[in-house]
Design a protein around this motif. Structure first.
Motif, mmCIF file in Angstrom:
data_model
loop_
_atom_site.group_PDB
_atom_site.id
_atom_site.type_symbol
_atom_site.label_atom_id
_atom_site.label_comp_id
_atom_site.label_asym_id
_atom_site.label_seq_id
_atom_site.Cartn_x
_atom_site.Cartn_y
_atom_site.Cartn_z
ATOM 1 N N SER A 5 97.646 48.056 44.955
ATOM 2 C CA SER A 5 98.179 46.833 45.539
ATOM 3 C C SER A 5 96.752 45.921 45.890
ATOM 4 O O SER A 5 95.722 46.489 45.807
ATOM 5 C CB SER A 5 98.696 46.766 46.577
ATOM 6 N N SER A 6 96.899 44.445 45.938
ATOM 7 C CA SER A 6 95.766 43.732 46.310
ATOM 8 C C SER A 6 95.093 44.030 47.720
ATOM 9 O O SER A 6 94.127 43.819 47.892
ATOM 10 C CB SER A 6 96.069 42.122 46.366
ATOM 11 N N SER A 7 95.848 44.675 48.645
ATOM 12 C CA SER A 7 95.301 44.990 49.816
ATOM 13 C C SER A 7 94.437 46.479 49.787
ATOM 14 O O SER A 7 94.063 46.962 50.873
ATOM 15 C CB SER A 7 96.457 45.241 51.019
ATOM 16 N N ALA A 8 94.796 47.282 48.928
ATOM 17 C CA ALA A 8 94.209 48.495 48.667
ATOM 18 C C ALA A 8 92.634 48.460 48.739
ATOM 19 O O ALA A 8 92.005 47.526 47.997
ATOM 20 C CB ALA A 8 94.658 49.134 47.361
ATOM 21 N N LEU A 9 91.996 49.330 49.353
ATOM 22 C CA LEU A 9 90.406 49.425 49.464
ATOM 23 C C LEU A 9 89.879 50.247 48.190
ATOM 24 O O LEU A 9 88.968 50.185 47.991
ATOM 25 C CB LEU A 9 89.807 49.654 50.579
ATOM 26 N N TRP A 10 90.908 51.329 47.795
ATOM 27 C CA TRP A 10 90.403 52.079 46.742
ATOM 28 C C TRP A 10 91.388 52.003 45.586
ATOM 29 O O TRP A 10 92.481 52.281 45.862
ATOM 30 C CB TRP A 10 90.220 53.654 47.195
ATOM 31 N N ASN A 11 90.885 52.386 44.259
ATOM 32 C CA ASN A 11 91.861 52.199 43.257
ATOM 33 C C ASN A 11 91.547 53.578 42.411
ATOM 34 O O ASN A 11 90.801 54.207 42.285
ATOM 35 C CB ASN A 11 91.484 51.216 42.192
ATOM 36 N N ALA A 70 89.599 58.979 38.146
ATOM 37 C CA ALA A 70 88.335 58.320 38.704
ATOM 38 C C ALA A 70 89.059 57.575 39.972
ATOM 39 O O ALA A 70 90.326 57.283 40.015
ATOM 40 C CB ALA A 70 87.590 57.400 37.968
ATOM 41 N N LEU A 71 88.375 57.280 40.968
ATOM 42 C CA LEU A 71 88.479 56.838 42.167
ATOM 43 C C LEU A 71 87.225 55.873 42.457
ATOM 44 O O LEU A 71 86.034 56.078 42.433
ATOM 45 C CB LEU A 71 88.590 57.813 43.223
ATOM 46 N N TRP A 72 87.729 54.526 42.728
ATOM 47 C CA TRP A 72 86.771 53.384 42.800
ATOM 48 C C TRP A 72 87.127 52.501 43.914
ATOM 49 O O TRP A 72 88.361 52.187 44.356
ATOM 50 C CB TRP A 72 86.789 52.450 41.502
ATOM 51 N N ASN A 73 86.001 52.353 44.915
ATOM 52 C CA ASN A 73 86.021 51.361 45.915
ATOM 53 C C ASN A 73 86.151 49.691 45.188
ATOM 54 O O ASN A 73 85.412 49.622 44.603
ATOM 55 C CB ASN A 73 84.851 51.466 46.689
ATOM 56 N N ASP A 88 79.661 47.893 37.361
ATOM 57 C CA ASP A 88 80.809 47.950 36.634
ATOM 58 C C ASP A 88 81.759 49.018 37.240
ATOM 59 O O ASP A 88 81.369 49.937 37.667
ATOM 60 C CB ASP A 88 80.809 48.100 35.159
ATOM 61 N N ARG A 89 82.952 48.801 37.448
ATOM 62 C CA ARG A 89 83.980 49.771 38.004
ATOM 63 C C ARG A 89 85.082 49.818 37.278
ATOM 64 O O ARG A 89 85.336 49.003 36.484
ATOM 65 C CB ARG A 89 84.331 49.376 39.598
ATOM 66 N N MET A 90 86.035 50.955 37.398
ATOM 67 C CA MET A 90 87.072 51.253 36.521
ATOM 68 C C MET A 90 86.906 51.047 35.122
ATOM 69 O O MET A 90 87.627 50.401 34.353
ATOM 70 C CB MET A 90 88.121 50.186 36.999
ATOM 71 N N GLN A 91 85.999 51.509 34.510
ATOM 72 C CA GLN A 91 85.418 51.651 33.179
ATOM 73 C C GLN A 91 85.479 52.858 32.584
ATOM 74 O O GLN A 91 84.468 53.758 32.697
ATOM 75 C CB GLN A 91 84.156 50.998 33.023
ATOM 76 N N PRO A 92 86.449 53.368 32.059
ATOM 77 C CA PRO A 92 86.638 54.860 31.624
ATOM 78 C C PRO A 92 85.446 55.105 30.326
ATOM 79 O O PRO A 92 85.331 54.303 29.623
ATOM 80 C CB PRO A 92 88.196 55.231 31.091
ATOM 81 N N GLY A 93 85.073 56.311 30.291
ATOM 82 C CA GLY A 93 84.173 56.541 29.273
ATOM 83 C C GLY A 93 83.728 58.022 29.229
ATOM 84 O O GLY A 93 84.362 58.899 29.954
ATOM 85 N N PRO A 94 82.812 58.547 28.321
ATOM 86 C CA PRO A 94 82.350 59.858 28.215
ATOM 87 C C PRO A 94 81.599 60.694 29.112
ATOM 88 O O PRO A 94 81.542 61.840 29.214
ATOM 89 C CB PRO A 94 81.754 59.836 26.708
#
Length: 351
Positions: free
Chosen positions: A70-76, A100-103, A140-146
């Motif tokens: 959600s837009s109010s979440a601090l962590w994704n 992954a877990l991102w602020n 950058d955040r929320m960027q999956p990779g190796p």
């Protein structure tokens, strides 16, 4: 004439006043205890005038409220990561998983300390588990990779808890192993050599299948990067990495990620707590510690990025073609005039 109070009336007023005072003192004491227990007050740490303040917008602990999409979440969450009652599982003990877990909030603190409570465990025996987890402070955040579940050629800081040795010939390094890397987007993490060509330092950390809590702390103060660990169940920090001259921009994101391949493990995050550190600086240090726009390390040459040229707009492309045609026509006309003059001079010499 004012009525006089009898002994019983005087004691009644005094008892009621003392009761009100006791209730007020109790309320103040309760408020003080709540403030102390909230973790928001300053706490002095280390030598000198250094205080820490818990930053809740960059922290995470049970019962993990504020985690979601959600837009109010601090962590994704990303990938196979999921919220459990006692921890957040980045990857389960299964092959070919990543999470992954991102602020969501960028961090603009100048000096900070990140405390990570984690747990790595699984069914795999010696050297039959993997691959580990990473703690990030990146652009950058929320960027999956190796790279432990995150993108390669990242911009920022990565601290890796590597549980599997990919380089077969090396014998001097015992795994699991903690290492750190600063990248300006030009370097690739070398999996075949366990990141050794680009690491800033590291240490062995036996962290799998322990029956007590394991912690990692990353401290960044006055361009000084320190990584310490508490993995012996003694509640004592032990030095692992210490690098001066590390320059990290502000406004990057904190995150953590993990990946499994043919081998696997459970990679769990119990809590992430970020503290703002307030330290005194001299005027000379203020000048030296100005904001930077690209990560770097003193006395360590990072390849410079070659920025791609921006695409041309339609007007710019039209002007280039137009002036190229005008120049070509002008050159042809000059060439014809010169050729005619040369022919006339040739005929005059002939006659």
């Amino acid at each position: 004439m004012a009525a006089t109070l009898g002994p019983s009336g005087w004691w009644w007023r005094r008892w009621r006043w003392r009761r009100r005072l006791s209730a007020w003192d109790g309320s103040r004491m309760l408020l003080l205890l709540l403030l102390l227990g909230s973790g928001q007050g300053p706490r002095k740490v280390g030598a000198g005038q250094t205080f820490e303040y818990l930053k809740r917008e960059h922290s995470l602990s049970k019962p993990y409220q504020g985690v979601g999409t959600s837009s109010s979440a601090l962590w994704n969450l990303m990938g196979n990561a999921m919220v459990m009652t006692q921890y957040i599982r980045l990857t389960p003990d299964m092959q070919s998983k990543q999470g992954a877990l991102w602020n969501r909030v960028p961090c603009f603190l100048r000096d900070w300390e990140l405390q990570v409570h984690f747990k790595i465990h699984g069914q795999g025996k010696k050297n039959l588990h993997g691959d580990g987890l990473a703690i990030w402070y990146t652009k950058d955040r929320m960027q999956p990779g190796p790279v432990f579940g995150n993108m390669d050629k990242f911009v920022g800081l990565g601290v890796f808890v590597d549980t599997y040795p990919n380089e077969e010939k090396q014998q001097e390094r015992v795994f699991p192993y903690i290492s750190a890397m600063v990248n300006n987007g030009s370097l690739s993490y070398d999996h075949e050599r366990d990141g050794r060509p680009t690491e800033l330092g590291g240490c062995t950390a036996i962290v799998r299948n322990l029956h007590y809590d394991t912690f990692l702390v990353i401290r960044y103060v006055k361009r000084h990067l320190t990584v310490m660990m508490d993995i012996d169940g003694k509640h004592e920090w032990r030095d692992c990495i210490e690098v001066p001259g590390v320059r990290l921009p502000r406004g990057y994101y904190f995150g953590t990620s993990s990946i499994t391949g043919d081998l696997s493990d459970n990679h769990d995050i119990v809590s992430l707590k970020l503290f703002e550190l307030t330290v005194e600086r001299t005027p000379e240090e203020e000048k030296l510690h100005r904001d930077v726009f690209l990560p770097s390390v003193d006395n360590m040459k990072l390849p410079e990025l070659t920025a791609p040229l921006p695409p041309l707009s339609g007007l710019a492309l039209f002007l280039i073609v137009f002036f190229s045609l005008v120049f070509s026509v002008f050159a042809i006309v000059i060439g014809i005039i010169l050729y005619n003059k040369w022919q006339e001079q040739s005929r005059k010499r002939f006659y």
